[in-house]
Design an enzyme around this catalytic site. Sequence first.
Site, PDB file in Angstrom:
ATOM      1  N   ASP A 259      -1.711  -0.964   5.794  1.00 20.96           N
ATOM      2  CA  ASP A 259      -2.001  -0.487   7.155  1.00 20.96           C
ATOM      3  C   ASP A 259      -3.494  -0.374   7.415  1.00 20.96           C
ATOM      4  OD1 ASP A 259      -2.256   1.753   5.371  1.00 20.96           O
ATOM      5  OD2 ASP A 259      -2.167   3.090   7.107  1.00 20.96           O
TER       6      ASP A 259
ATOM      7  N   ASP B 116      -0.031   5.177   1.025  1.00 25.89           N
ATOM      8  CA  ASP B 116      -0.230   6.092   2.152  1.00 25.89           C
ATOM      9  C   ASP B 116      -0.332   5.335   3.463  1.00 25.89           C
ATOM     10  OD1 ASP B 116      -1.119   8.920   0.733  1.00 25.89           O
ATOM     11  OD2 ASP B 116      -1.764   7.167  -0.408  1.00 25.89           O
TER      12      ASP B 116
ATOM     13  N   ASP C 266       0.868  -1.163   0.000  1.00 27.95           N
ATOM     14  CA  ASP C 266       0.000   0.000   0.000  1.00 27.95           C
ATOM     15  C   ASP C 266       0.918   1.230   0.000  1.00 27.95           C
ATOM     16  OD1 ASP C 266      -2.343   1.633   0.406  1.00 27.95           O
ATOM     17  OD2 ASP C 266      -1.829   1.697   2.534  1.00 27.95           O
TER      18      ASP C 266
END
Length: 225
Positions: free
Chosen positions: A174, A19, A17
């Site tokens: 996250d 960001d 991922d």
Amino acid sequence: MKGLAPRWAHLRAVLFDLDGTLIDSAGDLASAANAMRAERGLAPLPFAQYRPHGGSGARGMLGQAFAIRPGQPGYDELKSEFLDRYEALMYDTTRPFAGIESELAGLSAAGLAWGIVTNKAERFAVPLTTALRLGAQVVVGGDTTGHTKPHPAPLLEAARRLGIAPEACVYVGDDERDVIAGRAAGMATAVAAWGYLGVQADHSQWRADMTLSSTGELLKQLGLA
């Protein structure tokens, strides 16, 4: 450089991922939202209020700044304004998390491919990753396949572009949707516990294959450090 641990001997690629996993972009996202509040005579909100929502992009920032959700009247206009403001300042403070660059270098030194799969539109993801010199072999955005995570299509597209079977990939993110998408794509999954995670999120309940407490942990768990 050590070899892969036996459990990961089949691994050929790591997908990330963006960001909250590779880059800390919440400050610039929050600045765009606060600029919109200032335009309307509203006081800025503290960064700490925005940060847990950094992985949700415009939806998360506008939800905090104006208590508005997609589908409500005026949301689309606010979103368009937010994206334009963000595009103008997205390089201001955004940087890779400390330790990320050495982690990526370690993966490359071990002969593993790596790429990025993000819900961020290509309009932002491609120039941002280029400007930060991350060196990803593939970047798949939220508008690349017509699907966004937790749908597995973006992850499968990244694996296809790399020419690597999904089951030979691990996906690191996250947010719970990252784990869901990775599992649906047939990939192993890892939680970046240094990331934004979401409000009151309990990542121990996401059933990922690995939980990474710091940016140096991935190489260790793969047996490469």
